[in-house]
Design an enzyme around this catalytic site. Sequence first.
Site, PDB file in Angstrom:
ATOM      1  N   SER A 230       0.797  -1.223   0.000  1.00 28.35           N
ATOM      2  CA  SER A 230       0.000   0.000   0.000  1.00 28.35           C
ATOM      3  C   SER A 230       0.831   1.276   0.000  1.00 28.35           C
ATOM      4  O   SER A 230       0.312   2.353  -0.297  1.00 28.35           O
ATOM      5  CB  SER A 230      -0.939   0.016   1.218  1.00 28.35           C
ATOM      6  OG  SER A 230      -0.214  -0.138   2.417  1.00 28.35           O
TER       7      SER A 230
ATOM      8  N   ASP B  41      -2.621   8.193   7.906  1.00 25.14           N
ATOM      9  CA  ASP B  41      -3.557   7.362   8.652  1.00 25.14           C
ATOM     10  C   ASP B  41      -2.761   6.523   9.653  1.00 25.14           C
ATOM     11  O   ASP B  41      -1.642   6.898  10.015  1.00 25.14           O
ATOM     12  CB  ASP B  41      -4.412   6.496   7.715  1.00 25.14           C
ATOM     13  CG  ASP B  41      -3.583   5.522   6.885  1.00 25.14           C
ATOM     14  OD1 ASP B  41      -2.394   5.305   7.209  1.00 25.14           O
ATOM     15  OD2 ASP B  41      -4.126   4.953   5.922  1.00 25.14           O
TER      16      ASP B  41
ATOM     17  N   HIS C 148       0.182   4.774   7.040  1.00 26.32           N
ATOM     18  CA  HIS C 148       0.835   5.391   5.880  1.00 26.32           C
ATOM     19  C   HIS C 148       1.233   6.833   6.139  1.00 26.32           C
ATOM     20  O   HIS C 148       0.589   7.539   6.915  1.00 26.32           O
ATOM     21  CB  HIS C 148      -0.103   5.311   4.666  1.00 26.32           C
ATOM     22  CG  HIS C 148      -0.625   3.939   4.417  1.00 26.32           C
ATOM     23  ND1 HIS C 148      -1.875   3.527   4.853  1.00 26.32           N
ATOM     24  CD2 HIS C 148      -0.066   2.872   3.811  1.00 26.32           C
ATOM     25  CE1 HIS C 148      -2.061   2.265   4.508  1.00 26.32           C
ATOM     26  NE2 HIS C 148      -0.983   1.845   3.884  1.00 26.32           N
TER      27      HIS C 148
END
Length: 305
Positions: free
Chosen positions: A36, A271, A274
Amino acid sequence: MKMAKVFLILSLVFLHLMSPICTLPLAPALYVFGDSLFDSGNNNFLPTFVRANFLPYGSDFANGSTGRFTNGRTIADFIAEYLGLPYSPPYLSSKGPSSLTGLNYASGSCGILPDTGSILGECLNFEEQINLFQRTIEKDLPQMLNNSTQLSKHLSESIYLISIGSNDYINNYLETMYYNTSKLYLPKPFAKLLISNLSQQFERLYKLGARKMIFFDIGPLGCIPSISRTHAHEGLIDASNPCCTTWGNGTSGCIPMSKPCINPNKHFFWDGYHLTEAVYSIIAYGCLYDRSACTPLNIQELVKM
């Protein structure tokens, strides 16, 4: 604190000014692999809970919520700008011949091992990403390049970014409720297992024609907000709180359509996992122009080889 702010501002300005002005790119293509941290939208096309195609993700990105797990550009995006290339589109979004300037195969929640992240839904593990890259070479690129000599040149001069392995701990080894991996392997044997699997895929990439590969090390997992907020830090701007409102009291992904913090440039984390675009810019700077993030060569040196 002030030095950190000054360095952040200078790195953002420098990245903008140092983007190539000439029309010719510094490399034929940028191929991106990983999780991600690099995913630019592949998970949008998979049955998974791990997606970022909604606000506040992308709130500072020109194209909005594309599936990037941050507020703006990723490290791969900054490097694409430096190379004079368009952002590598997610492989799963292509509906015809693939892009000649690179593709993004990264997939959120996945890792080196096949079963990593499986409890969250479907994702593309590293082996599957290499399989798709092989398909690109065998099926798509020959339609856009005249002969095998051009194909070999394209592959050998392109840049390959890889960032993977964190989820093999977060979404596997340390997730004892759903996985028994930690019962089967002590920490060092597990690390050797990851390295062995990773080495096999690197060997595949090399045999497929890749030469200029950049691999990012696993970040310090103990510094994610759920851990870092319990310790005092100096020199950091805000490493304790994510910029967006998240599930699990700051320890997970952003709540859809929630309002982010006013100034994300003051936050390390977007978040619960990340980083913000601002921090990604600093990492990209270190990989492009010195050896603080990429060794033994930085990308500026690599493209000249």
